[in-house]
Design an enzyme around this catalytic site. Sequence first.
Site, mmCIF file in Angstrom:
data_model
loop_
_atom_site.group_PDB
_atom_site.id
_atom_site.type_symbol
_atom_site.label_atom_id
_atom_site.label_comp_id
_atom_site.label_asym_id
_atom_site.label_seq_id
_atom_site.Cartn_x
_atom_site.Cartn_y
_atom_site.Cartn_z
ATOM 1 N N ASP A 116 -13.711 -19.851 -0.717
ATOM 2 C CA ASP A 116 -12.428 -20.614 -0.161
ATOM 3 C C ASP A 116 -12.992 -21.950 0.379
ATOM 4 O O ASP A 116 -13.775 -21.932 1.343
ATOM 5 C CB ASP A 116 -11.670 -19.742 0.467
ATOM 6 C CG ASP A 116 -10.205 -20.476 0.594
ATOM 7 O OD1 ASP A 116 -9.661 -21.217 -0.022
ATOM 8 O OD2 ASP A 116 -9.368 -20.071 1.700
ATOM 9 N N TYR A 118 -11.974 -25.954 2.019
ATOM 10 C CA TYR A 118 -11.261 -26.637 3.227
ATOM 11 C C TYR A 118 -10.997 -27.860 3.150
ATOM 12 O O TYR A 118 -11.567 -28.752 3.651
ATOM 13 C CB TYR A 118 -11.992 -26.358 4.414
ATOM 14 C CG TYR A 118 -11.333 -26.627 6.043
ATOM 15 C CD1 TYR A 118 -9.887 -25.925 5.919
ATOM 16 C CD2 TYR A 118 -11.930 -27.355 6.844
ATOM 17 C CE1 TYR A 118 -9.312 -26.027 7.284
ATOM 18 C CE2 TYR A 118 -11.268 -27.484 8.103
ATOM 19 C CZ TYR A 118 -9.951 -26.944 8.159
ATOM 20 O OH TYR A 118 -9.435 -27.051 9.425
ATOM 21 N N HIS A 123 -4.717 -31.319 6.062
ATOM 22 C CA HIS A 123 -4.661 -29.891 6.519
ATOM 23 C C HIS A 123 -5.815 -29.844 7.767
ATOM 24 O O HIS A 123 -5.462 -29.205 8.959
ATOM 25 C CB HIS A 123 -5.057 -29.085 5.569
ATOM 26 C CG HIS A 123 -5.176 -27.636 6.074
ATOM 27 N ND1 HIS A 123 -4.126 -26.666 6.602
ATOM 28 C CD2 HIS A 123 -6.290 -26.661 6.178
ATOM 29 C CE1 HIS A 123 -4.475 -25.633 6.872
ATOM 30 N NE2 HIS A 123 -5.743 -25.554 6.618
ATOM 31 N N ARG A 132 -7.953 -27.507 18.508
ATOM 32 C CA ARG A 132 -8.676 -28.210 19.320
ATOM 33 C C ARG A 132 -8.047 -29.297 19.964
ATOM 34 O O ARG A 132 -8.427 -30.574 19.671
ATOM 35 C CB ARG A 132 -10.258 -28.453 18.616
ATOM 36 C CG ARG A 132 -10.863 -27.346 18.092
ATOM 37 C CD ARG A 132 -12.193 -27.893 17.587
ATOM 38 N NE ARG A 132 -12.102 -28.762 16.543
ATOM 39 C CZ ARG A 132 -11.828 -28.714 15.220
ATOM 40 N NH1 ARG A 132 -11.691 -27.387 14.652
ATOM 41 N NH2 ARG A 132 -11.859 -29.649 14.227
ATOM 42 N N GLU A 189 -2.571 -22.608 -2.040
ATOM 43 C CA GLU A 189 -3.967 -23.453 -2.589
ATOM 44 C C GLU A 189 -3.809 -23.516 -4.083
ATOM 45 O O GLU A 189 -2.960 -22.626 -4.613
ATOM 46 C CB GLU A 189 -5.127 -22.522 -1.943
ATOM 47 C CG GLU A 189 -5.261 -22.353 -0.581
ATOM 48 C CD GLU A 189 -6.195 -21.669 -0.063
ATOM 49 O OE1 GLU A 189 -7.475 -21.817 -0.753
ATOM 50 O OE2 GLU A 189 -6.480 -21.273 1.056
ATOM 51 N N ASP A 221 -3.507 -17.719 0.164
ATOM 52 C CA ASP A 221 -4.691 -16.979 0.996
ATOM 53 C C ASP A 221 -4.073 -16.755 2.290
ATOM 54 O O ASP A 221 -3.982 -17.420 3.198
ATOM 55 C CB ASP A 221 -5.555 -17.953 1.015
ATOM 56 C CG ASP A 221 -7.059 -17.386 1.844
ATOM 57 O OD1 ASP A 221 -7.237 -16.192 1.577
ATOM 58 O OD2 ASP A 221 -7.826 -17.990 2.643
ATOM 59 N N TYR A 232 -12.924 -16.598 14.868
ATOM 60 C CA TYR A 232 -13.592 -17.548 13.705
ATOM 61 C C TYR A 232 -14.606 -18.338 14.554
ATOM 62 O O TYR A 232 -15.652 -19.160 13.817
ATOM 63 C CB TYR A 232 -12.607 -18.748 13.415
ATOM 64 C CG TYR A 232 -12.414 -20.004 14.168
ATOM 65 C CD1 TYR A 232 -12.677 -21.017 13.635
ATOM 66 C CD2 TYR A 232 -11.561 -19.722 15.513
ATOM 67 C CE1 TYR A 232 -12.513 -22.293 14.407
ATOM 68 C CE2 TYR A 232 -11.236 -20.961 16.064
ATOM 69 C CZ TYR A 232 -11.770 -22.400 15.624
ATOM 70 O OH TYR A 232 -11.469 -23.378 16.343
ATOM 71 N N LYS A 241 -8.751 -13.412 7.440
ATOM 72 C CA LYS A 241 -8.403 -13.876 6.088
ATOM 73 C C LYS A 241 -8.512 -12.789 5.133
ATOM 74 O O LYS A 241 -8.103 -12.888 3.695
ATOM 75 C CB LYS A 241 -9.476 -14.968 5.715
ATOM 76 C CG LYS A 241 -9.248 -16.185 6.717
ATOM 77 C CD LYS A 241 -8.269 -17.015 6.137
ATOM 78 C CE LYS A 241 -8.286 -18.404 6.774
ATOM 79 N NZ LYS A 241 -7.111 -19.167 6.181
ATOM 80 N N THR A 245 -5.583 -11.932 -0.575
ATOM 81 C CA THR A 245 -5.315 -13.131 -1.203
ATOM 82 C C THR A 245 -4.608 -12.957 -2.504
ATOM 83 O O THR A 245 -5.143 -12.089 -3.243
ATOM 84 C CB THR A 245 -6.765 -13.729 -1.404
ATOM 85 O OG1 THR A 245 -7.385 -13.805 -0.199
ATOM 86 C CG2 THR A 245 -6.551 -15.068 -2.135
ATOM 87 N N THR A 332 -6.278 -25.112 1.813
ATOM 88 C CA THR A 332 -4.748 -25.215 2.028
ATOM 89 C C THR A 332 -4.288 -26.660 1.310
ATOM 90 O O THR A 332 -5.236 -27.809 1.746
ATOM 91 C CB THR A 332 -4.291 -25.051 3.460
ATOM 92 O OG1 THR A 332 -4.637 -23.601 3.862
ATOM 93 C CG2 THR A 332 -2.982 -25.332 3.507
ATOM 94 N N GLU A 346 0.982 -25.251 10.306
ATOM 95 C CA GLU A 346 1.438 -26.924 10.438
ATOM 96 C C GLU A 346 2.906 -27.087 10.461
ATOM 97 O O GLU A 346 3.283 -27.980 11.027
ATOM 98 C CB GLU A 346 0.863 -27.521 9.033
ATOM 99 C CG GLU A 346 -0.763 -27.334 9.071
ATOM 100 C CD GLU A 346 -1.186 -27.875 7.593
ATOM 101 O OE1 GLU A 346 -1.587 -28.961 7.538
ATOM 102 O OE2 GLU A 346 -1.231 -26.847 6.659
#
Length: 398
Positions: A116, A118, A123, A132, A189, A221, A232, A241, A245, A332, A346
């Site tokens: 997968d 990113y 996103h 963060r 996705e 996912d 993580y 995760k 899926t 995503t 989001e």
Amino acid sequence: MTWVTGAQGSPYGVHHLPYGVFRRDGAEPRVGVRVGDLVLDLAGAEAAGLVLAAGTLGRPTLNQFMSLGRPQWLAVRQRVTELLTDPTHRADVEPLLVPLDEVRMALPFEVADYVDFYSSEHHATNVGQIFRPGQPPLLPNWRHLPIGYHGRAGTVVVSGTPVVRPQGQRATPDGPVHGPSVRLDIEAEVGFVVGVPSPLGSRVAAADLADHVFGVVLVNDWSARDIQAWEYQPLGPFLGKSFATSVSAWVTPLDALAHAFVPAPAQDPPVADYLRDTPHLGLDLRLAVTWNGELVSEPPFAGMYWTPAQQLAHLTANGASLRTGDLYASGTVSGPERDQVGSFLELTWGGAEPVRVGGAERTFLADGDTVTITATAPGPDGTTVALGEVTGTILPAR
């Protein structure tokens, strides 16, 4: 023009012809191709000598057929198109057409490995701001290589399979606790299914996408955000995760999307040589996410920063081999607007800004919720290609 009743003008017409695996009346799974709201039994067609594919269409998954390579994919596609458009074949083919509502779909291919990525800048920026705050949303490496992780192939399930709420550790003000996820989410996705393998120690060039990738599926996912946030760092996604899926029951051949390739976003800084794909193309896929039947988002795939070809080149850049049945997903899909995002993380900005679904304020998934992801793409001569939907309903934790 096709002689198949109801197929003319359908987004599943002869310009599309997605492959799947179906069961009817409790029989063994069989390979088929969708045309309109019917399934052409390809196992029966090959047994009758109407299609030649080295016996691979009589198998219970697409893997052996996918391993034959693009010349054979094209030959079968051309032959199936001929069978469904030339009226002289009607008497032989019509008995092999099964109404879609009389079949049950199975996972169309045996998943070898699952990767997968990113690859949406929107996103990644949104998630960085949520997870963060006060720090740069994109980490320094993000624009230099397609970030990804290896998932769990054994938990890839076909659309319609219920999803059991996962359990795991999550952080609380009183310390970590173990129990059902309370921040269960989706990720809309697009997945790419590998047909032709590559040897261990070799690399696959971005230019060779069409020689290795058989087709495209939609992917959800599912993500447990509370488990993910606690586990993580420093190693990345794991139990948050790997519980499920979901993928489409229908695999759209890459060749059916020939009219959907469009220029991808410019990349700055310039990418490494092995990631240069010329021409630099993405896919004009328009996704839609419904939550309990209510449209909540329409993510645009054309804006993905890293392309499918670059993802393929990167996942083999260290000599990792491809295997027939490998699935790699885009990550995503999110656009610049709030109603274009591919996750509820989001959509609700980490749960801080609830949305109204079914007359109630919602943040993350509740037991009994159903999420469906669909997508369309432009086809030849003004037609539309509709990718097979992916849907799932949440069941309580066990």
